[in-house]
Design a protein around this motif. Sequence first.
Motif, PDB file in Angstrom:
ATOM      1  N   LEU A 180       0.818  -1.205   0.000  1.00 51.26           N
ATOM      2  CA  LEU A 180       0.000   0.000   0.000  1.00 51.26           C
ATOM      3  C   LEU A 180       0.858   1.264   0.000  1.00 51.26           C
ATOM      4  O   LEU A 180       0.450   2.302  -0.531  1.00 51.26           O
ATOM      5  CB  LEU A 180      -0.895  -0.007   1.251  1.00 51.26           C
ATOM      6  CG  LEU A 180      -1.867   1.135   1.464  1.00 51.26           C
ATOM      7  CD1 LEU A 180      -3.055   1.005   0.526  1.00 51.26           C
ATOM      8  CD2 LEU A 180      -2.339   1.168   2.913  1.00 51.26           C
ATOM      9  N   CYS A 181       2.048   1.173   0.592  1.00 51.66           N
ATOM     10  CA  CYS A 181       2.919   2.338   0.792  1.00 51.66           C
ATOM     11  C   CYS A 181       3.930   2.527  -0.334  1.00 51.66           C
ATOM     12  O   CYS A 181       4.846   3.347  -0.215  1.00 51.66           O
ATOM     13  CB  CYS A 181       3.667   2.194   2.118  1.00 51.66           C
ATOM     14  SG  CYS A 181       2.602   1.853   3.540  1.00 51.66           S
ATOM     15  N   GLU A 183       4.611   3.855  -3.798  1.00 52.37           N
ATOM     16  CA  GLU A 183       4.046   4.771  -4.793  1.00 52.37           C
ATOM     17  C   GLU A 183       4.292   4.293  -6.225  1.00 52.37           C
ATOM     18  O   GLU A 183       3.616   4.722  -7.159  1.00 52.37           O
ATOM     19  CB  GLU A 183       4.641   6.178  -4.610  1.00 52.37           C
ATOM     20  CG  GLU A 183       6.049   6.381  -5.146  1.00 52.37           C
ATOM     21  CD  GLU A 183       7.155   5.715  -4.321  1.00 52.37           C
ATOM     22  OE1 GLU A 183       8.324   5.759  -4.768  1.00 52.37           O
ATOM     23  OE2 GLU A 183       6.852   5.155  -3.231  1.00 52.37           O
ATOM     24  N   ALA A 187      -0.006   2.306  -5.674  1.00 52.74           N
ATOM     25  CA  ALA A 187      -0.841   3.506  -5.569  1.00 52.74           C
ATOM     26  C   ALA A 187      -2.323   3.197  -5.785  1.00 52.74           C
ATOM     27  O   ALA A 187      -3.191   3.829  -5.169  1.00 52.74           O
ATOM     28  CB  ALA A 187      -0.361   4.559  -6.564  1.00 52.74           C
ATOM     29  N   ARG A 190      -4.644   2.536  -2.750  1.00 51.32           N
ATOM     30  CA  ARG A 190      -5.125   3.630  -1.909  1.00 51.32           C
ATOM     31  C   ARG A 190      -6.630   3.827  -2.073  1.00 51.32           C
ATOM     32  O   ARG A 190      -7.333   4.114  -1.115  1.00 51.32           O
ATOM     33  CB  ARG A 190      -4.395   4.929  -2.257  1.00 51.32           C
ATOM     34  CG  ARG A 190      -2.892   4.903  -2.065  1.00 51.32           C
ATOM     35  CD  ARG A 190      -2.512   5.005  -0.619  1.00 51.32           C
ATOM     36  NE  ARG A 190      -1.076   5.222  -0.435  1.00 51.32           N
ATOM     37  CZ  ARG A 190      -0.497   5.262   0.764  1.00 51.32           C
ATOM     38  NH1 ARG A 190      -1.221   5.119   1.851  1.00 51.32           N
ATOM     39  NH2 ARG A 190       0.807   5.453   0.873  1.00 51.32           N
ATOM     40  N   GLU A 191      -7.115   3.684  -3.289  1.00 44.03           N
ATOM     41  CA  GLU A 191      -8.548   3.803  -3.556  1.00 44.03           C
ATOM     42  C   GLU A 191      -9.287   2.501  -3.267  1.00 44.03           C
ATOM     43  O   GLU A 191     -10.380   2.508  -2.675  1.00 44.03           O
ATOM     44  CB  GLU A 191      -8.767   4.215  -5.010  1.00 44.03           C
ATOM     45  CG  GLU A 191     -10.215   4.218  -5.464  1.00 44.03           C
ATOM     46  CD  GLU A 191     -11.091   5.200  -4.704  1.00 44.03           C
ATOM     47  OE1 GLU A 191     -12.315   4.940  -4.583  1.00 44.03           O
ATOM     48  OE2 GLU A 191     -10.577   6.237  -4.226  1.00 44.03           O
ATOM     49  N   LYS A 194     -10.732   1.344   0.310  1.00 49.29           N
ATOM     50  CA  LYS A 194     -11.953   1.959   0.836  1.00 49.29           C
ATOM     51  C   LYS A 194     -13.158   1.044   0.680  1.00 49.29           C
ATOM     52  O   LYS A 194     -14.159   1.203   1.385  1.00 49.29           O
ATOM     53  CB  LYS A 194     -12.237   3.278   0.108  1.00 49.29           C
ATOM     54  CG  LYS A 194     -11.150   4.326   0.218  1.00 49.29           C
ATOM     55  CD  LYS A 194     -11.469   5.526  -0.664  1.00 49.29           C
ATOM     56  CE  LYS A 194     -10.335   6.544  -0.648  1.00 49.29           C
ATOM     57  NZ  LYS A 194     -10.611   7.678  -1.566  1.00 49.29           N
ATOM     58  N   THR A 214       7.165   4.400   2.816  1.00 48.88           N
ATOM     59  CA  THR A 214       6.854   5.691   3.434  1.00 48.88           C
ATOM     60  C   THR A 214       7.406   5.808   4.849  1.00 48.88           C
ATOM     61  O   THR A 214       7.203   6.839   5.499  1.00 48.88           O
ATOM     62  CB  THR A 214       5.334   5.911   3.457  1.00 48.88           C
ATOM     63  OG1 THR A 214       4.695   4.734   3.979  1.00 48.88           O
ATOM     64  CG2 THR A 214       4.799   6.175   2.062  1.00 48.88           C
ATOM     65  N   GLU A 235      -1.521   4.176   7.640  1.00 52.73           N
ATOM     66  CA  GLU A 235      -1.736   4.545   6.238  1.00 52.73           C
ATOM     67  C   GLU A 235      -3.067   3.982   5.726  1.00 52.73           C
ATOM     68  O   GLU A 235      -3.805   4.658   5.000  1.00 52.73           O
ATOM     69  CB  GLU A 235      -0.571   4.036   5.389  1.00 52.73           C
ATOM     70  CG  GLU A 235       0.765   4.618   5.786  1.00 52.73           C
ATOM     71  CD  GLU A 235       1.384   5.474   4.688  1.00 52.73           C
ATOM     72  OE1 GLU A 235       0.829   5.524   3.581  1.00 52.73           O
ATOM     73  OE2 GLU A 235       2.429   6.094   4.964  1.00 52.73           O
ATOM     74  N   ARG A 238      -5.932   6.040   7.108  1.00 59.12           N
ATOM     75  CA  ARG A 238      -6.034   7.317   6.407  1.00 59.12           C
ATOM     76  C   ARG A 238      -6.725   7.147   5.057  1.00 59.12           C
ATOM     77  O   ARG A 238      -7.598   7.933   4.676  1.00 59.12           O
ATOM     78  CB  ARG A 238      -4.640   7.924   6.219  1.00 59.12           C
ATOM     79  CG  ARG A 238      -4.664   9.336   5.607  1.00 59.12           C
ATOM     80  CD  ARG A 238      -3.269   9.782   5.237  1.00 59.12           C
ATOM     81  NE  ARG A 238      -2.741   9.005   4.124  1.00 59.12           N
ATOM     82  CZ  ARG A 238      -1.444   8.920   3.814  1.00 59.12           C
ATOM     83  NH1 ARG A 238      -0.539   9.529   4.561  1.00 59.12           N
ATOM     84  NH2 ARG A 238      -1.045   8.222   2.775  1.00 59.12           N
ATOM     85  N   ASP A 239      -6.344   6.110   4.318  1.00 57.85           N
ATOM     86  CA  ASP A 239      -6.936   5.888   3.001  1.00 57.85           C
ATOM     87  C   ASP A 239      -8.418   5.521   3.097  1.00 57.85           C
ATOM     88  O   ASP A 239      -9.197   5.828   2.191  1.00 57.85           O
ATOM     89  CB  ASP A 239      -6.178   4.784   2.251  1.00 57.85           C
ATOM     90  CG  ASP A 239      -4.769   5.199   1.879  1.00 57.85           C
ATOM     91  OD1 ASP A 239      -4.515   6.415   1.770  1.00 57.85           O
ATOM     92  OD2 ASP A 239      -3.916   4.310   1.706  1.00 57.85           O
TER      93      ASP A 239
END
Length: 265
Positions: A180-181, A183, A187, A190-191, A194, A214, A235, A238-239
């Motif tokens: 997940l971390c 980039e 990336a 991250r979506e 949810k 990260t 992380e 947060r996402d």
Amino acid sequence: MQLVDIGANLTHDSFDRDRDAVLARAREAGVVQMVVTGASREHSPLALQLAQRHPGFLYATAGVHPHHATEYTDECDAEMRALHAHPEVVAVGECGLDYFRDFSPRPAQRKAFERQLQVGVDTSKPLFLHQRDAHEDFMAMMRNFDGRLGPAVVHCFTGTREEMFDYLDNDWHIGITGWLCDERRGAHLRELVKHIPANRLLVETDSPYLLPRTLKPLPKDRRNEPVFLPHIVEELARDRGEDPGAVTAQTTANARAFFRLPPAG
């Protein structure tokens, strides 16, 4: 805070020099239970031995990763079944298909996976699954066992939206790591995270692999370890737009229900 790392390769030789210190750091960070991944004929017995030395703190899986599929002989099957007779072994795997690297021929991968799914049927234990670039065959093989398998987690999920929803449609769990971390490669997660229902979410480090990029500062040896699980959870929270404490509590409850773990001592 109490966290459960559902996938840590603690038998890896990079931990040989300081394994006890690694475990101590994890405890201090709030990682109160861990499932040690068994992924080969060599390392599955070692995972059990490690769990037996740390009762109530460490548990184990027993299986053969698709990279090692050619070693899944009749003798290997008997060895895995003997390991599953121990209560410290809480899941079948790591098993599945990996067409990204193809370290074992694909027919051997499918045969080893099928035999381990049968172990899952016979033991009624949860499945700790691996899938990379083999989604269609993976789903077809899982469908062949419809209605006969226990809970399943697709560990270290790195796949597509379509793959994730196929897993969720089957009520399987999703394991999220430090990918997940990343980039460069992670990336899109991250979506996607949810959309994972709270009761299907599990967290893991997959140590010593997948060090979260990260982290600041990054450890000099670039080795991942369970002490970094809280960073992944922060992380992830947060996402998802959630409180880290809530994600911690939920994933810990999920892990204990999935693997049938008692509360930490």
